[in-house]
Design a protein around this motif. Structure first.
Motif, PDB file in Angstrom:
ATOM      1  N   ALA C 315       0.877  -1.346   0.117  1.00 46.78           N
ATOM      2  CA  ALA C 315      -0.079  -0.046  -0.018  1.00 46.78           C
ATOM      3  C   ALA C 315       0.669   1.251   0.141  1.00 46.78           C
ATOM      4  N   GLY C 316       2.113   1.160   0.497  1.00 46.83           N
ATOM      5  CA  GLY C 316       2.866   2.278   0.559  1.00 46.83           C
ATOM      6  C   GLY C 316       3.308   2.795   1.993  1.00 46.83           C
ATOM      7  N   LYS C 317       3.046   1.823   2.891  1.00 48.40           N
ATOM      8  CA  LYS C 317       3.360   2.153   4.406  1.00 48.40           C
ATOM      9  C   LYS C 317       4.886   2.602   4.262  1.00 48.40           C
ATOM     10  N   LEU C 321       6.847   6.023   5.429  1.00 53.16           N
ATOM     11  CA  LEU C 321       7.586   6.415   6.638  1.00 53.16           C
ATOM     12  C   LEU C 321       9.131   6.758   6.093  1.00 53.16           C
ATOM     13  N   LYS C 322       9.715   6.172   5.111  1.00 56.12           N
ATOM     14  CA  LYS C 322      10.744   6.648   4.678  1.00 56.12           C
ATOM     15  C   LYS C 322      10.800   8.068   4.160  1.00 56.12           C
ATOM     16  N   ALA C 323       9.541   8.625   3.674  1.00 56.29           N
ATOM     17  CA  ALA C 323       9.596  10.055   3.288  1.00 56.29           C
ATOM     18  C   ALA C 323       9.542  10.856   4.692  1.00 56.29           C
ATOM     19  N   LEU C 324       9.049  10.341   5.790  1.00 62.28           N
ATOM     20  CA  LEU C 324       8.983  11.161   6.851  1.00 62.28           C
ATOM     21  C   LEU C 324      10.494  11.087   7.688  1.00 62.28           C
ATOM     22  N   ALA C 325      11.316  10.276   7.162  1.00 59.13           N
ATOM     23  CA  ALA C 325      12.707  10.222   7.681  1.00 59.13           C
ATOM     24  C   ALA C 325      13.416  11.015   6.391  1.00 59.13           C
ATOM     25  N   PHE C 356      15.055   6.305  13.049  1.00 60.09           N
ATOM     26  CA  PHE C 356      14.149   5.501  12.029  1.00 60.09           C
ATOM     27  C   PHE C 356      14.609   4.031  12.038  1.00 60.09           C
ATOM     28  N   VAL C 357      13.705   3.135  11.998  1.00 61.00           N
ATOM     29  CA  VAL C 357      14.015   1.685  11.803  1.00 61.00           C
ATOM     30  C   VAL C 357      13.629   0.853  10.553  1.00 61.00           C
ATOM     31  N   PHE C 358      14.447   0.586   9.836  1.00 53.15           N
ATOM     32  CA  PHE C 358      14.059  -0.071   8.522  1.00 53.15           C
ATOM     33  C   PHE C 358      13.133  -1.366   8.782  1.00 53.15           C
ATOM     34  N   GLN C 359      12.379  -1.529   7.579  1.00 54.69           N
ATOM     35  CA  GLN C 359      11.546  -2.811   7.709  1.00 54.69           C
ATOM     36  C   GLN C 359      12.806  -3.890   7.525  1.00 54.69           C
ATOM     37  N   ASN C 360      13.631  -3.864   6.943  1.00 57.52           N
ATOM     38  CA  ASN C 360      14.729  -4.931   6.968  1.00 57.52           C
ATOM     39  C   ASN C 360      15.800  -4.544   7.717  1.00 57.52           C
ATOM     40  N   PRO C 361      15.788  -5.442   8.807  1.00 61.88           N
ATOM     41  CA  PRO C 361      16.694  -4.863   9.999  1.00 61.88           C
ATOM     42  C   PRO C 361      18.119  -4.855   9.576  1.00 61.88           C
ATOM     43  N   GLU C 362      18.523  -5.707   8.437  1.00 66.26           N
ATOM     44  CA  GLU C 362      20.042  -5.738   8.225  1.00 66.26           C
ATOM     45  C   GLU C 362      20.572  -4.606   7.674  1.00 66.26           C
TER      46      GLU C 362
END
Ligand SMILES: Nc1ncnc2c1ncn2[C@@H]1O[C@H](COP(=O)(O)OP(=O)(O)OP(=O)(O)O)[C@@H](O)[C@H]1O
Ligand SMILES: Nc1ncnc2c1ncn2[C@@H]1O[C@H](COP(=O)(O)OP(=O)(O)OP(=O)(O)O)[C@@H](O)[C@H]1O
Ligand SMILES: [Mg+2]
Ligand SMILES: [Mg+2]
Lengths: 259, 199, 532
Positions: C315-317, C321-325, C356-362
């Motif tokens: 959906a673009g969540k 979030l990345k845009a907010l960061a 900011f915490v990425f969806q992919n932790p790595e």
């Protein structure tokens, strides 16, 4: 890339690769600027006729290499050997031979670039690997390993961007190019190794071992059209060389050079 | 020569990582060569042969150095680099040079000196290509000699020595546990192995 | 009867690891059995699956002792959806499974279509894998697995990043293909929709020892203390059913639901506090290439507010979030952080304010050691070393990572990686924390620990924005929920109002309490009082 639906895109990738490499080796044997320039122009003509290139594309993709052309030319003209001095200034000594050789090599380099571009702009990655497997008996292990690795390229690029972002977010601010170069190098390698390992695990877990008999989803073959392209290309190359010979312009690399 | 899938993908992945590195290095190359001229900029050459000694040092198999350099070039072809096809030819020459070093030691000795030799021989390989294709033969002997010398030194240091440094720091992170380099170290330290059997 | 798939007295130690990851584990599975492995995060479930499927020590080498039996063809779905692909396009990827089985070329296309249909993946076959969202990748992985038609399927958290509806669909799909002779071994933290059709549940404790096993109902009853102690999630409904709970007004679940509904309602009615805005989004449009992912979005975030972003996969969540960061540039519109356009913030200053915490932790990791990873931000900011070390240790302890202090972040289990990536953001006092699915892959204990930590930060005035697929968390913690759908924010308000509305919420499933309430309402509608 704009050329994946063109006539050249339908030529078998392995055949195309070989043909272009042969032409490039041939270019290396030629030691005069006129023949080199003719062969370079040939590649552009092919690009326009068969590769779907238009003026904008050429301006965007090839014209930037003119700077490279000048650099190569200058290096040989200024640092090359020769007797017949045209112009001398400080430690630069421009000779007729230097100019002649500089033009030869500069056109040769341009030729390399455009024959390379002709290949890459009209070749699909997966098709190329499959064609290497089928036409050149590249082992599936290497073929698929290469494909799996190729997935990393966009990943690595976005990864580098992400890594920079991650560093930024964590408060790290790189000062100077060399420093950030050092900072990102190791993580890039570590990530590469981890990724490689996991992809290999995933591939083997899906029953791939590179040795068992397998079938293929893509099976590129060599057809009449592919031979046609080779014949066309080689005839044109030899024709231009003969033309150049008949005007007395042609020099081979092994006959030594004279201006 | 039985390559594990893991090693195959590692080779490709590291070649790509090196490729990304080369790109970054190229952006440094331009200002340097503007400053000290193209011959002086040869000092930077070594990084471009990093892949061979690095990968051979980790995988330790005959052919690794050659394959590494060729696959690094193949990666350029696949990414659509315009130098793609010529790098295939250069890569082959460099890789052959790099491979010679390990061959000379019968694939037994993987030490710093072998790596530096490998980097230097890769430079020789690339020089051979440059003579044939890039018209280096037309340079005055002085320029040619200087280029050659700088390239070899740079190959040994920025290729060989740097490869060793990178590999050692990678080893420290524990990422290389699965590869020959660490296996040999474990063997030297006499680590024991477990094994599985069918029931 | 001889076991079909078994390990006997198996222990595993990874090279370089200080201790055994698995200790004398003995398990045996009959043909056709459906088995669920439960255990806290980091206890060795993924490792056990790898041993059973032959990946350890076949492809990944480690010190392994003991005996293993397994049938010839196995299929594995890995925990990390990004890690399992080796081709460039969706069609080629599924074809790879078929090629390995030497399926004739002329059957391939039909089989690829079938697998994609089965996995509910509706994209063109030549779609590039890298452009799929996290959830779509998981579906693709499933399609590849189905195309393998193996005797035994190992599934390691196959739904961790799917939206709730997608998760139910996948469980339903797996159940429907689970023919009686297909053996399946699952690892999952989310149990609803799965545990009810398992034949057996196996419990592991935090150190990788077997606690017990048996039929789902028995295990839940008999080992309830151990399950609680180990911090393992329990199903929200099973072994009860909705009918049963609805019928009995003194049922403990019904009482809990009523309570929680009342609480949510009350929270929804308390007026929004008059606090200053920390972030304003104005008419933001973001696109990849030519397609707009988000169009003309506007909202504000106040100090100390907890906002949940929900929506279907893709959906673009994450994009929002990345845009907010400041990591994704909008095509149009503006984002203001503390009244200053985000473009105008220098990076170092901005990230003092925004975590900011990425969806992919790595993607988050920048060092070689778990300890350094947490301490990194502090070192960069030149914290006093003794304060830093104390803070770091406390965080590691709270997130159960203390034992792995010296490990490389990449060698952690998926859940541990997730926790570490969150921990790295909690060392200092940002005003705004942006977290992309911070609790996926967590067990109950670690999830609660993490949320408690965030709650504490909220109380100190930090605004928290988290993307999540866990509607219970949304209901219990969030002050506001943003529902992203069709490129816009379709709902912006209290969770209670979203969940108790009659609107369809594609991709999402309301918390059970609301489902129950809706059901009661509908029943009342069908049988108005007095007509009965
Ligand atoms: N390649 C490896 N090298 C070293 N240690 C590892 C490796 N893989 C896993 N471990 C360690 O083994 C332990 C168990 O990991 P595993 O991934 O099996 O946990 P898990 O039960 O699947 O957890 P989760 O629910 O978080 O996924 C972890 O402590 C992890 O740090
Ligand atoms: N780098 C990219 N290039 C092109 N398209 C992209 C890119 N990243 C995301 N997309 C597309 O944008 C849309 C939104 O992606 P996003 O990752 O924001 O979804 P999401 O809501 O976070 O989904 P999920 O719940 O699966 O994580 C998806 O359709 C995805 O395919
Ligand atoms: Mg796991
Ligand atoms: Mg997302």
């Amino acid at each position: 890339m704009n050329g994946t639906s063109t006539r050249l895109a339908r030529v078998n990738p392995a055949v195309k690769l070989t043909a272009h490499l042969v032409v490039m080796l041939f270019l290396m044997m030629i030691a005069d600027p006129v023949t080199s320039a003719l062969l370079w122009i040939l590649s552009i003509v092919i690009g326009v006729l068969l590769g779907g290139w238009n003026i904008q594309y050429i301006i965007k993709r090839i014209v930037p290499y003119f700077a490279f052309f000048l650099l190569v030319f200058w290096m040989l003209a200024a640092f090359g050997k020769g007797e017949h001095i045209v112009w001398e200034f400080a430690w630069f000594r421009i000779t007729e031979e230097g100019i002649y050789n500089g033009l030869t090599i500069a056109f040769r380099m341009l030729g390399f670039v455009t024959y390379g571009l002709l290949f890459t702009s009209t070749t699909d990655t997966t098709q190329l690997v499959m064609s290497m497997i089928h036409q050149y008996r590249l082992s599936p292990k290497w073929g698929y390993g290469l494909l799996a690795g190729l997935r990393f390229i966009p990943l690595f690029q976005s990864e580098l961007a992400q890594m920079k972002a991650a560093h930024k977010i964590r408060g790290f601010h790189a000062q100077g190019k060399l420093k950030s170069f050092a900072r990102y190098t190791l993580p890039l390698f570590t990530q590469g190794i981890r990724k490689a390992e996991r992809v290999a695990v995933a591939m083997e877990a899906r029953g791939f071992d590179g040795a068992k008999p397998r079938t293929y989803y893509h099976v590129p073959t060599i057809r009449g059209m592919d031979w046609m392209y080779c014949i066309l290309l080689f005839t044109a190359v030899l024709g231009l060389t003969a033309l150049s010979f008949s005007f007395g312009w042609l020099h081979w690399a092994w006959t030594g050079n004279s201006a | 020569m039985n390559w594990k899938m893991r090693e195959v993908v590692l080779t490709v992945a590291l070649s790509i990582a090196c490729g990304v590195l080369y790109l970054g290095w190229s952006t440094l190359w331009l200002p340097v060569s503007a400053l000290v001229g193209p011959v002086g900029a040869e000092v930077m050459f070594g990084v471009w042969v990093l892949a061979s000694p690095l990968i051979a040092f980790i995988i330790r198999k005959p052919g690794a150095a050659l394959i590494a350099e060729v696959s690094a070039a193949a990666v350029e072809v696949f990414t659509g680099s315009h130098f793609g096809l010529s790098s295939l030819l250069i890569g082959f020459c460099q890789g052959l040079g790099a491979e010679m070093a390990f061959f000379l030691f019968r694939y037994k000795k993987y030490s710093l000196s072998t790596l530096m030799l490998s980097g230097a021989l890769a430079a020789v390989g690339s020089m051979a290509y440059s003579l044939l294709a890039n018209g280096f033969g037309y340079f005055t002997p002085g320029v040619l000699g200087a280029t050659f010398a700088l390239r070899i030194i740079s190959g040994a240091i920025l290729g060989g020595l740097l490869a060793k440094l990178i590999a050692e720091s990678l080893a420290k992170t524990g990422t290389l546990q699965q590869y020959e380099i660490m296996r040999q170290r474990r063997e030297q330290q006499g680590d024991t192995y477990g094994s599985v059997s069918g029931m | 009867m001889a076991p079909y798939l078994a390990c006997n007295d198996v222990s595993v130690r990874f090279y370089g690891a200080p201790s055994l990851t698995l200790r004398n584990v003995t398990i045996s599975v009959q043909k056709g059995e459906k088995v669920l492995l439960l255990g806290p995060s980091g206890c060795g479930k993924s490792t056990l699956l790898s041993v059973l499927s032959g990946i350890i020590p076949g492809t990944i080498e480690a010190e392994v002792t003991g005996d293993i039996i397994r049938p010839a063809s196995v299929g594995v779905m890995f925990q990390d959806p990004d890690a399992q692909f080796c081709m460039l396009t969706v069609g080629d990827e599924i074809a790879f499974s078929l090629e390995n089985r030497a399926i004739p070329r002329n059957e391939m296309d039909a089989r690829i279509d079938a697998a994609m249909r089965q996995a509910n993946l509706f994209v063109p076959k030549d779609t590039l894998i890298e452009t799929l969202s996290g959830g779509m990748k998981q579906r693709l992985a499933l399609a590849c697995l189905l195309a393998l038609e193996a005797d035994v399927l190992f599934l390691d958290e196959p739904t961790a990043q799917l939206d709730p509806q997608g998760r139910q669909d996948v469980f339903y799909l797996l159940k429907s293909i689970a023919a009686s002779d297909m053996t399946m071994v699952f690892v999952e933290h989310v149990l609803d929709g799965l545990i009810d059709w398992m034949d057996r549940v196996i419990l592991l404790d935090a150190t990788g020892n077997l606690i017990g096993e048996g039929a789902p109902q028995d295990v839940l009853r008999r080992y309830s203390k151990e399950i609680e102690a180990a911090g393992i999630w329990r199903p929200r409904l099973f072994p009860h059913t909705m009918d049963e709970v609805s019928a009995d007004s003194s049922h403990t679940l019904q009482i809990t639901w009523r309570d929680s509904l009342k609480q949510s309602e009350k929270r929804a009615q308390t007026p929004r506090q008059e606090k200053p805005d920390i972030c304003n989004v104005r008419d933001l449009t973001i696109s990849y290439g030519k397609t707009n992912v988000l169009e003309q979005i506007s909202f504000d975030i106040k100090k100390g507010e907890w906002i949940a972003i929900v929506g279907e996969n893709g959906a673009g969540k994450s994009t929002l979030l990345k845009a907010l960061a400041g990591l994704e540039k909008g095509r149009r519109g503006d984002i203001y952080i503390q009244d200053r356009p985000i473009r105008k913030w220098p990076a170092t200053k901005l990230y003092e304010q925004v975590g900011f915490v990425f969806q992919n932790p790595e993607l988050q990791f920048v060092t070689d050691r778990v300890y350094d990873e947490v301490a990194f931000g502090g070192r960069i900011r030149k914290f006093d070393e003794s304060v830093l070390s104390e803070k770091t240790h406390r965080l590691l302890q709270e997130f159960s990572l203390d034992a792995h202090r010296d490990a490389h972040p990449f060698t952690l289990s998926q859940g541990q990686k997730r926790r570490l990536s969150v921990a790295t953001m909690l060392l200092f006092e940002q005003k705004l924390l942006l977290l992309d699915e911070p609790t996926f892959g967590q067990d109950e204990a670690t999830s609660n620990q993490l949320l408690a930590r965030l709650m504490q930060r909220k109380k100190q005035g930090t605004a928290i924005v988290m993307v999540t697929h866990d509607m219970d968390i949304v209901d219990q913690y969030a002050d506001r929920v943003l529902w992203v759908s069709d490129g816009t924010i379709r709902f912006d308000g209290a969770p209670y109002h979203l969940f108790s509305s009659e609107e369809e919420i594609p991709g999402l499933i309301r918390p059970l309490s609301y489902e129950w309430e809706r059901r009661m309402r509908n029943e009342r509608y069908q049988h108005p009082i007095g007509t009965r």
